[in-house]
Motif scaffolding. Structure first.
Motif, mmCIF file in Angstrom:
data_model
loop_
_atom_site.group_PDB
_atom_site.id
_atom_site.type_symbol
_atom_site.label_atom_id
_atom_site.label_comp_id
_atom_site.label_asym_id
_atom_site.label_seq_id
_atom_site.Cartn_x
_atom_site.Cartn_y
_atom_site.Cartn_z
ATOM 1 N N GLN A 271 -9.209 11.857 -23.376
ATOM 2 C CA GLN A 271 -9.612 13.077 -25.037
ATOM 3 C C GLN A 271 -8.657 14.156 -24.067
ATOM 4 O O GLN A 271 -8.228 15.397 -25.166
ATOM 5 C CB GLN A 271 -11.049 13.638 -25.423
ATOM 6 N N HIS A 272 -9.650 14.318 -22.670
ATOM 7 C CA HIS A 272 -9.175 15.781 -22.859
ATOM 8 C C HIS A 272 -7.122 15.643 -21.839
ATOM 9 O O HIS A 272 -6.722 16.737 -22.071
ATOM 10 C CB HIS A 272 -9.877 15.582 -20.776
ATOM 11 N N LEU A 273 -7.047 14.664 -21.254
ATOM 12 C CA LEU A 273 -5.477 14.646 -21.360
ATOM 13 C C LEU A 273 -4.632 14.590 -22.419
ATOM 14 O O LEU A 273 -3.802 15.210 -22.628
ATOM 15 C CB LEU A 273 -5.284 13.726 -20.158
ATOM 16 N N PHE A 274 -4.979 14.202 -23.704
ATOM 17 C CA PHE A 274 -3.906 13.876 -24.402
ATOM 18 C C PHE A 274 -4.051 15.890 -25.792
ATOM 19 O O PHE A 274 -3.262 15.994 -25.942
ATOM 20 C CB PHE A 274 -4.782 13.024 -25.543
ATOM 21 N N ALA A 275 -5.704 16.015 -25.152
ATOM 22 C CA ALA A 275 -5.688 17.154 -25.754
ATOM 23 C C ALA A 275 -4.727 18.628 -25.336
ATOM 24 O O ALA A 275 -3.893 19.313 -25.177
ATOM 25 C CB ALA A 275 -6.729 18.009 -25.939
ATOM 26 N N LEU A 276 -4.801 18.134 -24.045
ATOM 27 C CA LEU A 276 -3.368 19.013 -22.715
ATOM 28 C C LEU A 276 -2.389 18.665 -22.924
ATOM 29 O O LEU A 276 -1.722 19.799 -23.474
ATOM 30 C CB LEU A 276 -3.903 18.156 -21.299
ATOM 31 N N ILE A 294 -3.804 19.104 -14.862
ATOM 32 C CA ILE A 294 -3.747 18.001 -14.723
ATOM 33 C C ILE A 294 -4.955 17.358 -13.832
ATOM 34 O O ILE A 294 -5.243 16.693 -14.270
ATOM 35 C CB ILE A 294 -1.819 16.736 -14.759
ATOM 36 N N ARG A 295 -4.760 17.743 -12.707
ATOM 37 C CA ARG A 295 -5.084 17.275 -11.578
ATOM 38 C C ARG A 295 -7.095 17.913 -11.602
ATOM 39 O O ARG A 295 -7.652 17.306 -11.488
ATOM 40 C CB ARG A 295 -5.253 17.958 -10.283
ATOM 41 N N LYS A 296 -7.405 18.953 -12.432
ATOM 42 C CA LYS A 296 -8.622 19.668 -12.510
ATOM 43 C C LYS A 296 -9.567 19.195 -13.576
ATOM 44 O O LYS A 296 -10.552 18.380 -13.983
ATOM 45 C CB LYS A 296 -8.303 20.738 -13.344
ATOM 46 N N ALA A 297 -8.184 18.788 -14.873
ATOM 47 C CA ALA A 297 -9.022 17.564 -15.788
ATOM 48 C C ALA A 297 -9.416 16.436 -15.591
ATOM 49 O O ALA A 297 -10.337 15.280 -15.990
ATOM 50 C CB ALA A 297 -7.654 17.365 -17.398
ATOM 51 N N ILE A 298 -8.709 15.023 -14.606
ATOM 52 C CA ILE A 298 -8.956 14.134 -13.987
ATOM 53 C C ILE A 298 -10.107 14.293 -12.506
ATOM 54 O O ILE A 298 -10.892 12.998 -12.667
ATOM 55 C CB ILE A 298 -8.059 13.471 -12.860
ATOM 56 N N GLN A 299 -10.132 15.332 -11.841
ATOM 57 C CA GLN A 299 -11.221 15.044 -10.930
ATOM 58 C C GLN A 299 -12.315 15.201 -11.554
ATOM 59 O O GLN A 299 -13.414 14.256 -10.558
ATOM 60 C CB GLN A 299 -11.026 16.753 -10.147
ATOM 61 N N PRO A 300 -13.216 16.163 -12.419
ATOM 62 C CA PRO A 300 -13.964 15.694 -12.583
ATOM 63 C C PRO A 300 -14.903 14.046 -12.906
ATOM 64 O O PRO A 300 -15.730 13.642 -12.258
ATOM 65 C CB PRO A 300 -14.757 16.453 -13.880
ATOM 66 N N TYR A 301 -13.598 13.240 -13.442
ATOM 67 C CA TYR A 301 -13.911 12.077 -13.542
ATOM 68 C C TYR A 301 -14.299 10.643 -12.245
ATOM 69 O O TYR A 301 -14.571 9.825 -12.333
ATOM 70 C CB TYR A 301 -12.660 11.568 -14.730
ATOM 71 N N LEU A 302 -13.666 11.679 -10.900
ATOM 72 C CA LEU A 302 -13.317 10.788 -9.915
ATOM 73 C C LEU A 302 -14.627 10.506 -8.792
ATOM 74 O O LEU A 302 -14.988 11.694 -8.160
ATOM 75 C CB LEU A 302 -12.181 11.215 -8.936
ATOM 76 N N ILE A 303 -15.182 9.335 -8.591
ATOM 77 C CA ILE A 303 -16.158 9.642 -7.664
ATOM 78 C C ILE A 303 -16.377 9.592 -6.116
ATOM 79 O O ILE A 303 -16.750 9.980 -5.606
ATOM 80 C CB ILE A 303 -17.742 8.092 -8.452
ATOM 81 N N SER A 304 -14.770 8.762 -6.095
ATOM 82 C CA SER A 304 -14.161 8.947 -4.510
ATOM 83 C C SER A 304 -14.512 10.374 -4.298
ATOM 84 O O SER A 304 -13.871 10.512 -4.780
ATOM 85 C CB SER A 304 -13.255 7.878 -4.749
ATOM 86 N N ASP A 305 -14.424 10.009 -2.448
ATOM 87 C CA ASP A 305 -14.324 11.031 -2.112
ATOM 88 C C ASP A 305 -13.006 11.525 -1.628
ATOM 89 O O ASP A 305 -12.056 11.515 -0.417
ATOM 90 C CB ASP A 305 -15.189 10.924 -0.822
ATOM 91 N N ILE A 306 -12.441 12.703 -3.345
ATOM 92 C CA ILE A 306 -10.875 12.424 -3.408
ATOM 93 C C ILE A 306 -10.993 13.901 -3.956
ATOM 94 O O ILE A 306 -11.210 13.811 -4.949
ATOM 95 C CB ILE A 306 -10.069 11.415 -3.399
ATOM 96 N N GLU A 307 -10.466 15.256 -2.859
ATOM 97 C CA GLU A 307 -10.176 15.961 -2.977
ATOM 98 C C GLU A 307 -9.257 16.551 -4.032
ATOM 99 O O GLU A 307 -7.999 17.129 -3.535
ATOM 100 C CB GLU A 307 -10.540 17.349 -2.482
ATOM 101 N N LEU A 308 -8.346 16.444 -5.931
ATOM 102 C CA LEU A 308 -7.267 15.931 -6.026
ATOM 103 C C LEU A 308 -7.194 16.815 -7.217
ATOM 104 O O LEU A 308 -6.050 18.186 -6.187
ATOM 105 C CB LEU A 308 -7.237 14.884 -7.316
ATOM 106 N N ALA A 309 -7.721 18.265 -7.220
ATOM 107 C CA ALA A 309 -7.530 19.670 -7.405
ATOM 108 C C ALA A 309 -6.802 20.330 -7.114
ATOM 109 O O ALA A 309 -7.015 21.471 -7.614
ATOM 110 C CB ALA A 309 -9.259 20.023 -8.522
#
Length: 311
Positions: A271-276, A294-309
């Motif tokens: 929903q976030h990526l389509f709206a973006l 896109i990085r900021k949209a995906i980051q909150p969903y990521l549980i793994s310890d990876i700092e994408l944003a």
């Protein structure tokens, strides 16, 4: 001695030629899945070991779908599916990447978690990895196998673990892994995606098969003009989704275990990526800005310890 050397060189040349010819056959088979199709999706549960198991209703739907090559190189072909709803509504559907002699995969474990796997080079010689992605390009499942061209048939088949399919993941919680046996086969009318799947309960290091199902998705070729609206939509939105793929590749290239939340603020990631995508589309589109968002949209969903944003 000289004759043996010449014979050896001839055999090497012949083997190299045969490999190139086989690879070209594979590429033609993969690319032949492109085009405009009338699609029918059929699934039926067929077997359960528990006599008290209540079989779920058969699932059947269909529509018009455009399949296009979003990327293409000598060792990689990206096929994007676009579903046409009504006359003008386009839904970015699933995506399948084909990689030649690929050794790096992500194997689905359970609970929206994928683990990196590296295969030996000798194991994947002559094979193609099919990597399947969700509508928002989140991973689904991957597997490596050889395209077969024999007796007038052209097909590829593989068995791999996957999350619950879209048609069930919001409706069922009685199993958590689908073991998918996939066959893609070309037909005189187009192609079919045939499945023999196990619905698996994976807990405590053990797998229990809850039920089995048969799937048959048929793609019947129709004139490309029937999918013109999808082609036009993709021409307008292709760059945004190329940037989405690029950001996902940043994650995959870490080769770390990937785990995701299902929802954030009661919203699914797509929903976030389509709206973006709708927000950013236009003549002033900027890839660098898009990738940051896109990085900021995906980051909150990521549980793994990876700092994408932070990239």
């Amino acid at each position: 001695m000289k004759k043996l050397f010449i014979l050896g060189m001839v055999l090497i040349s012949a083997n190299t030629y045969a490999q190139k010819k086989k690879k070209q056959q594979d590429i033609e088979a993969i690319k032949s899945m492109c085009g405009c199709y009338e699609v029918t999706f059929n699934f039926a549960e067929t077997f359960a070991s528990d006599k008290d198991y209540e079989f779920h209703n058969n699932y059947r739907t269909g529509g018009l779908e455009w399949v296009t090559a979003a990327e293409e190189s000598n060792d990689k072909i990206v096929l994007q599916h676009l579903l046409i709803v009504g006359d003008t509504m386009i839904i970015k559907h699933w995506r399948q990447d084909w990689l030649y002699e690929n050794t790096e995969l992500y194997a689905y474990y359970k609970d929206k978690t994928w683990k990196p796997v590296t295969l030996p080079k000798e194991q994947v010689k002559g094979q193609w990895t099919q990597k399947v992605y969700q509508v928002d390009d989140e991973p689904r499942y991957e597997g490596s196998a050889t395209w077969i061209h024999a007796d007038g048939r052209h097909y590829w088949e593989n068995t791999t673990d996957a999350p619950l399919p879209r048609r069930e993941h919001t409706k069922r919680s009685d199993y958590n892994v689908m073991k998918r046996r996939n066959r893609h086969e070309l037909t005189t009318e187009g192609w079919v995606h045939e499945q023999d799947n196990d619905k698996v309960i994976r807990e405590g290091g053990k797998d229990v098969v809850l039920a089995q199902e048969k799937g048959l998705n048929t793609y019947k070729k129709v004139d490309d003009s029937q999918c013109l609206v999808a082609k036009q939509w993709w021409d307008k939105n292709a760059q945004y989704w190329a940037d989405v793929r690029a950001v996902w590749d940043e994650l995959f290239n870490t080769r770390k275990e990937l785990s995701f939340k299902s929802k954030v603020d009661d919203k699914l990631l797509f929903q976030h990526l389509f709206a973006l995508g709708d927000e950013l589309s236009g003549d002033e589109y900027n890839s660098e800005k898009a990738r940051q968002l896109i990085r900021k949209a995906i980051q909150p969903y990521l549980i793994s310890d990876i700092e994408l944003a932070s990239k």
